[in-house]
Motif scaffolding. Structure first.
Motif, PDB file in Angstrom:
ATOM      1  N   GLY A  40       0.801  -1.219   0.000  1.00 16.74           N
ATOM      2  CA  GLY A  40       0.000   0.000   0.000  1.00 16.74           C
ATOM      3  C   GLY A  40       0.828   1.260   0.000  1.00 16.74           C
ATOM      4  O   GLY A  40       0.362   2.327  -0.408  1.00 16.74           O
ATOM      5  N   PHE A  41       2.070   1.174   0.451  1.00 19.06           N
ATOM      6  CA  PHE A  41       2.975   2.315   0.459  1.00 19.06           C
ATOM      7  C   PHE A  41       3.933   2.288  -0.726  1.00 19.06           C
ATOM      8  O   PHE A  41       4.905   3.027  -0.751  1.00 19.06           O
ATOM      9  N   ALA A  42       3.674   1.420  -1.695  1.00 20.64           N
ATOM     10  CA  ALA A  42       4.458   1.294  -2.931  1.00 20.64           C
ATOM     11  C   ALA A  42       5.907   0.920  -2.667  1.00 20.64           C
ATOM     12  O   ALA A  42       6.804   1.288  -3.419  1.00 20.64           O
ATOM     13  N   ALA A  43       6.163   0.171  -1.603  1.00 17.88           N
ATOM     14  CA  ALA A  43       7.542  -0.206  -1.267  1.00 17.88           C
ATOM     15  C   ALA A  43       8.157  -1.055  -2.379  1.00 17.88           C
ATOM     16  O   ALA A  43       9.338  -0.892  -2.707  1.00 17.88           O
ATOM     17  N   HIS A  44       7.385  -1.967  -2.965  1.00 18.78           N
ATOM     18  CA  HIS A  44       7.909  -2.807  -4.037  1.00 18.78           C
ATOM     19  C   HIS A  44       8.245  -1.971  -5.267  1.00 18.78           C
ATOM     20  O   HIS A  44       9.205  -2.242  -5.968  1.00 18.78           O
ATOM     21  N   ARG A  45       7.468  -0.928  -5.521  1.00 20.21           N
ATOM     22  CA  ARG A  45       7.728  -0.064  -6.663  1.00 20.21           C
ATOM     23  C   ARG A  45       8.997   0.748  -6.468  1.00 20.21           C
ATOM     24  O   ARG A  45       9.798   0.917  -7.380  1.00 20.21           O
ATOM     25  N   TRP A  46       9.217   1.266  -5.230  1.00 19.40           N
ATOM     26  CA  TRP A  46      10.447   2.005  -4.946  1.00 19.40           C
ATOM     27  C   TRP A  46      11.643   1.072  -5.099  1.00 19.40           C
ATOM     28  O   TRP A  46      12.676   1.456  -5.662  1.00 19.40           O
ATOM     29  N   TYR A  47      11.512  -0.162  -4.593  1.00 15.39           N
ATOM     30  CA  TYR A  47      12.622  -1.124  -4.626  1.00 15.39           C
ATOM     31  C   TYR A  47      12.995  -1.504  -6.061  1.00 15.39           C
ATOM     32  O   TYR A  47      14.168  -1.639  -6.388  1.00 15.39           O
ATOM     33  N   LEU A  48      11.986  -1.664  -6.915  1.00 15.59           N
ATOM     34  CA  LEU A  48      12.250  -2.103  -8.284  1.00 15.59           C
ATOM     35  C   LEU A  48      12.516  -0.948  -9.244  1.00 15.59           C
ATOM     36  O   LEU A  48      12.735  -1.171 -10.424  1.00 15.59           O
ATOM     37  N   GLY A  49      12.496   0.289  -8.760  1.00 10.78           N
ATOM     38  CA  GLY A  49      12.908   1.423  -9.576  1.00 10.78           C
ATOM     39  C   GLY A  49      11.844   1.993 -10.483  1.00 10.78           C
ATOM     40  O   GLY A  49      12.171   2.481 -11.564  1.00 10.78           O
ATOM     41  N   SER A  50      10.589   1.967 -10.088  1.00 13.30           N
ATOM     42  CA  SER A  50       9.535   2.596 -10.879  1.00 13.30           C
ATOM     43  C   SER A  50       9.685   4.114 -10.795  1.00 13.30           C
ATOM     44  O   SER A  50      10.267   4.634  -9.845  1.00 13.30           O
ATOM     45  N   PRO A  51       9.121   4.844 -11.767  1.00 12.18           N
ATOM     46  CA  PRO A  51       9.221   6.307 -11.744  1.00 12.18           C
ATOM     47  C   PRO A  51       8.578   6.900 -10.489  1.00 12.18           C
ATOM     48  O   PRO A  51       7.547   6.423 -10.012  1.00 12.18           O
ATOM     49  N   ILE A  52       9.187   7.955  -9.970  1.00 14.79           N
ATOM     50  CA  ILE A  52       8.762   8.555  -8.710  1.00 14.79           C
ATOM     51  C   ILE A  52       7.320   9.059  -8.782  1.00 14.79           C
ATOM     52  O   ILE A  52       6.538   8.871  -7.846  1.00 14.79           O
ATOM     53  N   GLY A  53       6.958   9.698  -9.887  1.00 16.44           N
ATOM     54  CA  GLY A  53       5.606  10.232 -10.023  1.00 16.44           C
ATOM     55  C   GLY A  53       4.537   9.154  -9.936  1.00 16.44           C
ATOM     56  O   GLY A  53       3.495   9.336  -9.290  1.00 16.44           O
ATOM     57  N   TRP A  54       4.783   8.019 -10.572  1.00 11.77           N
ATOM     58  CA  TRP A  54       3.816   6.919 -10.518  1.00 11.77           C
ATOM     59  C   TRP A  54       3.739   6.324  -9.122  1.00 11.77           C
ATOM     60  O   TRP A  54       2.677   5.897  -8.668  1.00 11.77           O
TER      61      TRP A  54
END
Length: 112
Positions: free
Chosen positions: A68-82
């Protein structure tokens, strides 16, 4: 008054938690493994394969517990805005969270 205070705290917590993970991390993997002709190649695993397995496990656990806090997205390098949009919409009301989980499990998520 109480509602404004709670919402202000929520916004502050979300702003602080997202600021810590807003920098990109460069990962480098050296592949110095050599395979001799008389050794079965299926038995040996490269260091890159071990790192990929570790990334998959970590991404899956982050998705499950802190999705819910997008931790997996931060870890895998998704764009900051998304990532920020993901947090503000509560994972697209859960739909993006489920889609990300499916992509991580099938190893189709960009960054794995």
């Amino acid at each position: 008054m109480k509602l404004k205070f709670i919402l202000s705290l929520l916004v502050m917590i979300m702003a602080v938690s997202s600021s810590y993970a807003s920098f990109p991390v460069q990962r480098t993997v050296s592949t110095d493994a050599t395979v001799s002709a008389d050794v079965d190649a299926e038995v040996l695993t490269s260091p890159a394969a071990a790192v990929a397995s570790k990334e998959f496990t970590t991404a899956l656990l982050l998705w499950l517990f802190l999705g819910g806090f997008a931790a997996h997205r931060w870890y895998l390098g998704s764009p900051i805005g998304w990532n920020i949009l993901f947090i503000l919409t509560f994972g697209g009301l859960g739909i993006w969270w489920i889609i990300d989980g499916i992509d991580i499990i099938t190893e189709k998520y960009p960054g794995l």
